[in-house]
Design a protein around this motif. Structure first.
Motif: not given
Ligand code: DP6
Length: 368
Positions: A32-33, A47, A239, A243, A246, A268-269, A272, A312
């Motif tokens: 998760i960014k 994240s 966004r 996040a 997610k 998806e992350e 995105t 990723t």
């Protein structure tokens, strides 16, 4: 900032001290960014990442305290054995910003030596490993000069200081999976430093991350500039909300061993993150044609064979290929036969989840 992070003064009865400390600290890959920040290195959303094993920085700091104080840190810096002015400048600025956290910096001369395990020009960002290695060394010097901390206190301060150097670096202080940032998942998580994720299903315990070097060219837009562009991105608030959700969903997948939902969320992350770059003002693209070829082949291979293999992306064109230990043979064969042809000079860096930083002792061997 709480008093906890404020550094202690060197006791006045302490005589001049000479010594050295060293840490090997890994890079990490975010699932998760962290993308968007505010204030002094605070994230706009939480994240989640895991630490790597083979991609690390080793930093050794030789220190000598003196009787008089200066208003800035005194520093010599060597990278891979040679003086490096560009890196020195960045570290000097960083250290000068840390005087309140480490008052000893005013009266200590430092000689810093740093090396990376991963080669130059692979497009692999080194700020997470290098900033965390330096932060760990600074905490070790503080501990030696002013008295012991508990392991937990030490790690929290090291993560906090790493964050000030580079946001993602705060997640490198821990082995395995960790979370940085406020989240409804659990009130123990904070924007100030990272902490480990406890509940991980065995299927994710030995996850691999093979980094396919699609291009080793320097990025046209740095991560720091990319974070700034989020301030005016029309989709930013949606966004950040996404996040947050997610991260909660991915934590469940990790706990339950649900690799399908894990892969769906992680991919998806990645997309995105790059979609956000493409709709920034000005817009930019960091993916290369080879990036899309690799992504598309991974998806087709997974659908065709049922092999749990996912991708990723960082803020760059290189693809991180993720797969569990059980899929190692099939995944590595597929990478060799189908994906390396899209990489610059067929290059990849094979890595996997790691156990976190190790202290260097005697400077001839390392210990955890
Ligand atoms: C896309 O931590 O490199 O890798 O805080 O400005 O040093 P600064 O940025 P940095 O940003 C990393 C962004 C990312 C996602 C992530 O690691 O979470």
């Amino acid at each position: 900032m709480t008093d906890f992070f404020r550094g202690k003064e060197i006791p006045t009865n302490k005589e001049t001290t000479i010594g050295n400390v060293g840490w090997r600290s890994p890079s990490n890959i975010a699932l998760i960014k962290y993308w968007g920040k505010h204030g002094r290195q605070l994230p706009r959303n939480p994240s989640l990442s895991f630490s790597l094993s083979n991609a690390f920085t080793e930093t050794i700091v030789n220190y000598e305290s003196r009787a008089y104080s200066n208003d800035k840190a005194s520093l010599e810096f060597y990278f891979e054995g040679k003086p490096n002015e560009a890196f020195k400048l960045r570290i000097q600025t960083f250290l000068d910003s840390l005087l309140e956290f480490f008052p000893f910096l005013r009266q200590t001369d430092l000689v810093i030596e740093s090396t990376n395990s991963f080669p130059h020009s692979t497009g692999i960002a080194s700020s997470a490993s290098s900033m965390s290695a330096l932060a760990l060394c600074l905490c070790s010097i503080e501990e030696k000069l002013t008295g012991e901390m508990t392991k937990e206190q030490f790690n929290i301060k090291a993560s906090y200081i790493s964050r000030l150097g580079s946001g993602s670096a705060c997640r490198s202080v821990f082995g395995g999976y960790c979370i940085w940032g406020n989240t409804k998942l659990n009130s123990k998580y904070t924007d100030e430093y990272a902490q480990g994720v406890d509940l991980i299903h065995p299927v994710f315990a030995n996850i691999h991350d093979d980094v396919l070097i699609v291009s080793a060219n320097e990025k046209s837009v740095s991560s720091t500039a990319g974070h700034q562009l989020m301030d005016n991105n029309p989709f930013a608030n949606t966004r950040y909300k996404q996040a947050n959700q997610k991260l909660i969903d991915l934590t469940s997948s990790l706990a339950e061993g649900d690799i399908d939902s894990f892969g769906k969320i992680v991919e998806e992350e990645a997309l995105t993150l790059h979609a956000l770059m493409m709709c920034s003002d000005p817009s930019y693209i960091l993916m290369e044609p080879g990036t899309l070829e690799v992504i598309s082949k991974i998806r087709n291979f997974r659908t065709g064979t049922g092999t749990p293999i996912y991708f990723t992306l960082d803020a760059g064109p290189n693809v991180h290929v993720l797969y569990p230990q059980t899929a190692k043979q099939e995944a590595q064969r597929f990478i060799r036969e189908e994906l390396l042809m899209h990489c610059e000079r067929g290059r990849q860096i094979q890595d996997k989840i790691g156990t976190g930083p190790q202290k260097i002792t005697q400077f001839s061997h390392v210990e955890s």
